[in-house]
Design a protein around this motif. Structure first.
Motif, PDB file in Angstrom:
ATOM      1  N   CYS A  83     -17.709  16.961  -8.086  1.00  0.00           N
ATOM      2  CA  CYS A  83     -17.805  15.747  -7.276  1.00  0.00           C
ATOM      3  C   CYS A  83     -16.674  15.681  -6.260  1.00  0.00           C
ATOM      4  N   GLY A  84     -15.681  16.565  -6.405  1.00  0.00           N
ATOM      5  CA  GLY A  84     -14.620  16.626  -5.410  1.00  0.00           C
ATOM      6  C   GLY A  84     -13.371  15.859  -5.794  1.00  0.00           C
ATOM      7  N   LYS A  85     -13.313  15.319  -7.012  1.00  0.00           N
ATOM      8  CA  LYS A  85     -12.165  14.479  -7.370  1.00  0.00           C
ATOM      9  C   LYS A  85     -10.862  15.276  -7.405  1.00  0.00           C
ATOM     10  N   SER A  86     -10.905  16.483  -7.991  1.00  0.00           N
ATOM     11  CA  SER A  86      -9.685  17.285  -8.060  1.00  0.00           C
ATOM     12  C   SER A  86      -9.281  17.798  -6.684  1.00  0.00           C
ATOM     13  N   THR A  87     -10.267  18.205  -5.913  1.00  0.00           N
ATOM     14  CA  THR A  87      -9.976  18.680  -4.563  1.00  0.00           C
ATOM     15  C   THR A  87      -9.320  17.574  -3.750  1.00  0.00           C
ATOM     16  N   ALA A  88      -9.824  16.356  -3.910  1.00  0.00           N
ATOM     17  CA  ALA A  88      -9.243  15.222  -3.184  1.00  0.00           C
ATOM     18  C   ALA A  88      -7.774  15.067  -3.569  1.00  0.00           C
ATOM     19  N   GLY A  89      -7.491  15.135  -4.881  1.00  0.00           N
ATOM     20  CA  GLY A  89      -6.114  14.998  -5.340  1.00  0.00           C
ATOM     21  C   GLY A  89      -5.216  16.077  -4.753  1.00  0.00           C
ATOM     22  N   ARG A  90      -5.715  17.291  -4.736  1.00  0.00           N
ATOM     23  CA  ARG A  90      -4.917  18.389  -4.212  1.00  0.00           C
ATOM     24  C   ARG A  90      -4.731  18.271  -2.707  1.00  0.00           C
ATOM     25  N   ALA A  91      -5.775  17.771  -2.034  1.00  0.00           N
ATOM     26  CA  ALA A  91      -5.689  17.652  -0.576  1.00  0.00           C
ATOM     27  C   ALA A  91      -4.670  16.585  -0.176  1.00  0.00           C
ATOM     28  N   ILE A  92      -4.524  15.558  -1.009  1.00  0.00           N
ATOM     29  CA  ILE A  92      -3.542  14.513  -0.709  1.00  0.00           C
ATOM     30  C   ILE A  92      -2.143  15.125  -0.671  1.00  0.00           C
TER      31      ILE A  92
ATOM     32  N   GLU B  59       0.847  -1.178   0.000  1.00  0.00           N
ATOM     33  CA  GLU B  59       0.000   0.000   0.000  1.00  0.00           C
ATOM     34  C   GLU B  59       0.886   1.233   0.000  1.00  0.00           C
ATOM     35  N   LEU B  60       0.750   2.056  -1.034  1.00  0.00           N
ATOM     36  CA  LEU B  60       1.607   3.236  -1.148  1.00  0.00           C
ATOM     37  C   LEU B  60       0.934   4.446  -0.540  1.00  0.00           C
ATOM     38  N   LEU B  61      -0.339   4.548  -0.811  1.00  0.00           N
ATOM     39  CA  LEU B  61      -1.082   5.715  -0.334  1.00  0.00           C
ATOM     40  C   LEU B  61      -2.369   5.230   0.305  1.00  0.00           C
ATOM     41  N   LYS B  62      -2.676   5.792   1.446  1.00  0.00           N
ATOM     42  CA  LYS B  62      -3.917   5.408   2.109  1.00  0.00           C
ATOM     43  C   LYS B  62      -4.621   6.680   2.557  1.00  0.00           C
ATOM     44  N   VAL B  63      -5.826   6.818   2.117  1.00  0.00           N
ATOM     45  CA  VAL B  63      -6.614   8.004   2.463  1.00  0.00           C
ATOM     46  C   VAL B  63      -7.718   7.557   3.393  1.00  0.00           C
ATOM     47  N   GLU B  64      -7.815   8.214   4.544  1.00  0.00           N
ATOM     48  CA  GLU B  64      -8.819   7.792   5.519  1.00  0.00           C
ATOM     49  C   GLU B  64      -9.747   8.932   5.890  1.00  0.00           C
ATOM     50  N   ASN B  65     -11.001   8.747   5.587  1.00  0.00           N
ATOM     51  CA  ASN B  65     -12.044   9.679   5.982  1.00  0.00           C
ATOM     52  C   ASN B  65     -11.683  11.133   5.679  1.00  0.00           C
ATOM     53  N   LEU B  66     -11.143  11.369   4.515  1.00  0.00           N
ATOM     54  CA  LEU B  66     -10.692  12.709   4.124  1.00  0.00           C
ATOM     55  C   LEU B  66     -11.880  13.640   3.889  1.00  0.00           C
ATOM     56  N   LYS B  67     -11.782  14.814   4.507  1.00  0.00           N
ATOM     57  CA  LYS B  67     -12.821  15.825   4.289  1.00  0.00           C
ATOM     58  C   LYS B  67     -12.151  17.137   3.926  1.00  0.00           C
ATOM     59  N   VAL B  68     -12.659  17.787   2.929  1.00  0.00           N
ATOM     60  CA  VAL B  68     -12.196  19.132   2.603  1.00  0.00           C
ATOM     61  C   VAL B  68     -13.420  20.028   2.478  1.00  0.00           C
ATOM     62  N   TYR B  69     -13.544  20.962   3.407  1.00  0.00           N
ATOM     63  CA  TYR B  69     -14.662  21.914   3.370  1.00  0.00           C
ATOM     64  C   TYR B  69     -14.101  23.293   3.055  1.00  0.00           C
ATOM     65  N   PHE B  70     -14.800  24.018   2.241  1.00  0.00           N
ATOM     66  CA  PHE B  70     -14.411  25.411   2.007  1.00  0.00           C
ATOM     67  C   PHE B  70     -15.425  26.323   2.677  1.00  0.00           C
ATOM     68  N   PRO B  71     -14.954  27.202   3.528  1.00  0.00           N
ATOM     69  CA  PRO B  71     -15.905  28.091   4.202  1.00  0.00           C
ATOM     70  C   PRO B  71     -16.497  29.114   3.232  1.00  0.00           C
ATOM     71  N   ILE B  72     -17.758  29.428   3.427  1.00  0.00           N
ATOM     72  CA  ILE B  72     -18.406  30.499   2.675  1.00  0.00           C
ATOM     73  C   ILE B  72     -18.564  31.666   3.629  1.00  0.00           C
ATOM     74  N   LYS B  73     -17.954  32.787   3.269  1.00  0.00           N
ATOM     75  CA  LYS B  73     -18.075  33.973   4.127  1.00  0.00           C
ATOM     76  C   LYS B  73     -19.319  34.736   3.730  1.00  0.00           C
ATOM     77  N   GLY B  74     -19.932  35.357   4.717  1.00  0.00           N
ATOM     78  CA  GLY B  74     -21.119  36.117   4.365  1.00  0.00           C
ATOM     79  C   GLY B  74     -21.582  36.953   5.528  1.00  0.00           C
ATOM     80  N   GLY B  75     -22.775  37.515   5.392  1.00  0.00           N
ATOM     81  CA  GLY B  75     -23.346  38.300   6.472  1.00  0.00           C
ATOM     82  C   GLY B  75     -22.611  39.604   6.671  1.00  0.00           C
ATOM     83  N   PHE B  76     -22.926  40.243   7.743  1.00  0.00           N
ATOM     84  CA  PHE B  76     -22.405  41.566   8.043  1.00  0.00           C
ATOM     85  C   PHE B  76     -20.906  41.595   8.232  1.00  0.00           C
ATOM     86  N   LEU B  77     -20.430  40.688   9.053  1.00  0.00           N
ATOM     87  CA  LEU B  77     -19.045  40.788   9.500  1.00  0.00           C
ATOM     88  C   LEU B  77     -18.162  39.773   8.794  1.00  0.00           C
TER      89      LEU B  77
END
Lengths: 336, 306, 341
Positions: free
Chosen positions: C61-70, C12-30
């Motif tokens: 679908c998040g495929k590129s983000t997953a690659g970049r996050a690795i 096993e060369l690479l193992k990804v476990e429960n990877l999450k990448v969230y991008f925050p959305i800024k908004g509102g007043f402040l």
């Protein structure tokens, strides 16, 4: 050539771009027919001139592009002899066009309704209210959910697939006889692409239109077109009914394109790539444009560009292999 | 949209408060004793003390600011040192003159700039484009006062077509308005041109042509509205330059507006009047930018997304 | 999930476990964070030495983000990425930089990230310099060798990026990735912008290099035709989640998940005479800002039932499926049986 009467005939069309470094012959003697009520696919790789050809039909070329020769007969009338005003009456009315980028092809500052109803107002002198009513019907026809709401929305509120549906609604508003679709699904995801292609096919039957689909994707051609023209470096290299073409490509370039595709029905370790690169448009090779990349090329191919030769009733090929003087094998390898 | 306007309006409150604070501090920020300066350098200590008392300079700063703000809210900008009249009364007869001058100049800038910019873009790289852009370069390279003086010499003295000074008749208005509006017109023209050039190459312009629209409709309906979006921002900034430009133009053409009052007040070290004028200019500027933001929003529906 | 796979010969060369990448959305007043784009929402998979694993799916679908996050080009919100047993998410910047030479990425347009004023040879020499693995005297020689490896000629070495066509640029991108002797190369839509005839050349090149340098590929693509050609195993993603994982043959011939089936049926076939029934999905991909509850795919799924709207299906296997073949669907057995019967 085809048994059906053509709605559009292009004869020896030449379109060039005049830049500082000289004349770029983007379309260099294209001849083709669009059979009435059928779909013609124009395939080719980037830079082959297929989009320029499409824009030439409606004379929508931008500076420094210019049509320098040929005829474009629409219902037997040469469009190239029409005045700009007469062309305006044809655009969006008798011949419509949709483009590759649904994200940027709609005007961001006007509502969907405003943009569709414009077609009715300019071509059918309709009042605002009637035009909106008709636009609503069009949105319904192209399968946009809750069209009443969409009518008053701006393009940014719609997804790419929805925007392409709007583009189609806009193009078909005045029930044109011919729709020119330039890479209509290239920017879309596969599942959305399938939806849009189904929609175009469906509307073609409903509205009895003829369609030209410009694409680089052979799969799309196979699924949607009745007839196919293959372009390479500003020339048509092969033209045939879709089934025949996919059954047995005759031009080495067509065969090369098919062979270089990964296939679903066969396992290949290595793909049969076409060697080399597409030549730069300002340094076109002597003779047949494909000759530097062609594994069948002989001396004559490098000296003289062959003519588009009719092989049987329905097929035309631009290749020396099918000339009488050809000494070599007449078999073009195709592993289909 | 309404919600946006209200929110945007509320956001100007801190800005306005900041402005009042700055204007209030003006008097304390100048080097030396303000009372001494206002009373005159040779004034005896008693006169200076009286001045200090009159201006309330002996109280702690926050008390002074509180007093300043509370009178401000009642529409009281203090008293002119020079004439002893309320600052409001000094400003009132002149404010409309300046606002008119600025608005007319702005209108001139916008019309001239838009027309020149669009024509330039449509005829890009042609002779007309080159001529217009050369004129624009000339337009914003020229200082106001120099242009004003040249116009007086040419139009009023040599040709004797229009009066060289004053304000009231329309003939008197023409030269100041041209003087003040030229620079803005030049900037708007260049901005419109580049924005329009960008827009003409967009896919939706091709779509509009493919629909069979007239070239005029393509350019003005589909092109211009998009091209205006960045231009609107420039117009907002322009307004600030116009307001400060009035000071010079009013002086050159002897127009009795706020600009001239400002110069007179500065000369006479009449700080309450200077403060009043600065405050009013700032408020106008904030108001104009609020309008700009609202129209920007109106033009550019996409920013609702963010 | 790996019990079946660990029996494979490879490491096993690479193992990804429960990877999450969230991008925050800024908004509102402040400018507070009001929401998250859940680009990658809990994915786990492994890549074994010498194989090609593809991540496929439609845009968003998040495929590129997953690659970049690795590669930590994107900061993972949660989860772990192990490279040869080392947890990449726990490395500091310096350690990550030295590890990164083993993990390279090739983009759709490699030249978007290259200084247009550098010649090709300068680009390669610079890459060699940064990781400092070749002595300065030998750098040019090594760079020329790399160009030769990817099929470019010596006389092209001193040209500038804009003088190359798309296919040649991608060759240069590959040369740059190879310059550091990596083990794993992430190909992020690396052939998507290329014309058919050129794409075939690049795919052949990638395959040849894999053999020559024992490379492992994580191949990110939306093009199932290409994926079928190049991969050993395929992971299908939808809205940040994995829908199905399988070896290539199982995936293309015995897909279980309704989404995979729809994707496969949407690929046009080359034979006009073989037109077949196509599953055309209705509607658009929902926004990853507000993904559907339960199974992400239920809004477009022709088989969706009530449970799909509430309960997230786990990746799981069933009796007759091949080792390592898993799908995340509550009903895949029924759907499969129905299609077969």
């Amino acid at each position: 050539m085809s048994s059906v009467e053509p709605i559009l005939q292009i004869k020896d069309l030449r379109t060039s771009f005049f830049i500082d470094r000289g004349e770029v012959k983007a379309v260099d003697g294209v001849t083709l027919d669009v059979p009435k009520g059928k779909t013609l696919g124009v395939v080719g790789e980037s830079g082959c001139g297929k989009s320029v050809m499409a824009l030439s039909i409606l004379q929508l070329l931008e500076e420094p592009g210019k049509i320098v020769g040929g005829e474009i007969l629409f219902n037997n009338v040469n469009l190239l002899q029409k005045s700009e005003k007469e062309m305006r009456d044809i655009r969006g009315n008798n011949i419509s066009m949709i483009f590759q980028e649904p994200m940027t092809s709609l005007n961001p500052v006007y509502t969907i309704g405003e943009q569709i109803s414009e077609s009715y107002r300019v071509h059918q002198n309709m009042g605002k209210k009637d035009a909106y009513q008709k636009s609503l019907e069009m949105l319904r026809l192209v399968g946009i959910p809750s069209p009443e709401k969409r009518l008053h929305q701006y393009p940014y509120e719609l997804s790419g697939g929805m925007r392409q549906r709007v583009m189609i609604a806009m193009a078909l508003a005045c029930r044109p006889d011919l729709l020119v679709a330039d890479e209509p699904t290239t920017a879309l995801d596969v599942t959305i692409q399938a939806q849009i292609l189904e929609l175009i096919k469906d509307l073609q039957t409903k509205l009895h239109m003829s369609v030209i689909i410009i694409t680089h994707d052979l799969g799309i051609v196979a699924e949607t077109c009745d007839r196919v023209a293959v372009m390479y470096c500003g020339n048509i290299v092969e033209q045939a009914d879709a089934e025949e073409l996919f059954e047995r490509p005759r031009h080495p370039y067509t065969a090369g394109l098919f062979n270089s595709l990964p296939r679903h029905d066969q396992e290949k370790e290595e793909l049969e790539a076409i060697l080399g690169y597409v030549p730069s448009p300002i340094e076109m090779p002597q003779g047949c444009r494909f000759s530097p990349r062609c594994s069948y090329a002989e001396e004559i191919c490098r000296q003289q560009n062959p003519d588009l030769k009719t092989l049987d009733n329905t097929r035309a090929v631009r290749c020396w292999i099918y000339s009488d003087g050809w000494k070599g094998s007449k078999e073009v390898a195709y592993h289909g | 949209m309404l919600q946006f306007i209200v929110r945007r309006f509320i956001q100007t409150i801190p800005v306005i408060l900041g402005v009042t604070l700055l204007v209030f501090s003006l008097i304390h920020l100048i080097p030396g004793d303000p009372a001494q300066i206002m009373a005159g350098e040779a004034a005896p200590e008693a006169t200076v003390e009286a001045m200090r008392e009159r201006l309330g300079l002996n109280d702690p700063l926050h008390v002074q600011y509180g007093r300043y703000m509370s009178s401000l809210l009642q529409g009281d900008l203090g008293q002119s040192v020079r004439t002893s009249r309320p600052v409001m009364d000094e400003i009132q007869p002149r404010i409309m003159i300046t606002i008119r001058l600025a608005i007319y100049s702005m209108i001139l800038s916008i019309i001239l700039g838009l027309v020149a910019g669009v024509v330039s873009a449509v005829r890009r790289y042609g002779l007309l484009d080159a001529t217009l852009m050369l004129a624009a370069l000339f337009g914003f390279s020229m200082p106001n006062f120099w242009l004003g003086l040249m116009l007086i010499k040419l139009v009023s003295i040599d040709l004797a077509l229009l009066p060289p000074s004053g304000w009231g008749t329309w003939q008197q208005g023409i030269l100041p308005i041209i003087t003040l509006g030229t620079g803005g017109a030049a900037i708007i023209a260049r901005m419109t041109r580049s924005s329009m050039l960008d827009v003409i190459n967009q896919d939706y312009i091709r779509t509009a042509r493919a629909k069979g629209l007239k070239e005029r409709v393509v350019i003005y309906k589909h092109g211009l509205k998009n091209a205006l979006i960045p231009v609107v921002t420039v117009v907002g900034i322009e307004m600030g330059m116009l307001l400060s430009g009035t000071v010079l133009v009013e002086t050159v053409f002897a127009v009795n507006g706020m600009g001239r009052l400002a110069i007179d007040a500065i000369r006479a070290r009449d700080f309450p009047v200077v403060q009043g004028i600065v405050l009013i200019f700032a408020l106008i500027f904030v108001g104009v930018n609020l309008l700009v933001d609202i129209s920007y929003r109106y033009l550019n529906k996409r920013i609702e997304l963010n | 999930m790996d019990s079946a796979l660990e029996t494979m010969d490879n490491k096993e060369l690479l193992k990804v476990e429960n990877l999450k990448v969230y991008f925050p959305i800024k908004g509102g007043f402040l400018g507070r964070t009001v929401n998250h784009v859940k680009a990658v929402d809990g994915i786990s998979f492994s890549v074994f030495e010498g194989e090609t694993v593809s991540l496929v799916g439609e845009s968003g679908c998040g495929k590129s983000t997953a690659g970049r996050a690795i590669l930590r080009l994107e900061q993972p919100t949660a989860g772990e990425v192990y490279y040869k047993g080392v947890n990449l998410t726990s490395l500091n910047k310096k350690e990550m930089r030295s590890t990164r030479k083993h993990l390279q990425i090739i983009f759709q347009d490699p030249f978007a990230s290259i200084n247009p004023r550098q010649t090709v040879i300068q680009v390669l020499e610079e890459a060699l310099l940064i990781q400092n693995i070749v002595p300065s005297g030998q750098r040019r020689q090594r760079a020329l060798e790399l160009l030769d490896t990817v099929g470019l000629k010596e006389h092209q070495a001193d040209r500038y990026p804009h003088e190359f066509s798309g296919g040649q640029r991608q060759r240069i991108g590959i040369a740059r990735a190879l310059s550091l002797n990596p083990n794993l190369i992430i190909c992020d839509e690396a052939v998507s912008a290329l014309d058919v005839s050129i794409r075939a050349q690049i795919l052949n090149l990638l395959k040849r290099l894999q053999k020559e340098f024992q490379l492992t590929y994580l191949f990110i693509s939306h093009d199932l035709g290409v994926v079928r050609h190049i991969s050993d195993r395929v992971i299908v993603m939808y809205l940040g989640r994995i829908m199905e994982v399988a070896d290539k043959k199982s995936l293309f011939e015995q897909a279980r998940h309704p989404y995979t089936k729809a994707l496969l049926s949407a690929i046009p076939v080359l034979r006009p005479s073989q037109k077949r029934e196509r599953i055309v999905l209705t509607g658009d991909v929902p926004s990853s800002l507000d993904p559907p509850e339960g199974c992400r795919f239920h809004t477009r799924c022709p088989y969706a039932q009530d449970i799909c709207k509430t309960e997230v299906p786990e990746l799981r296997s069933a009796g007759e499926m091949k080792e390592g073949h898993q799908a995340a669907c509550h009903f895949f057995e029924d759907i499969y049986a129905e299609a077969a019967g």
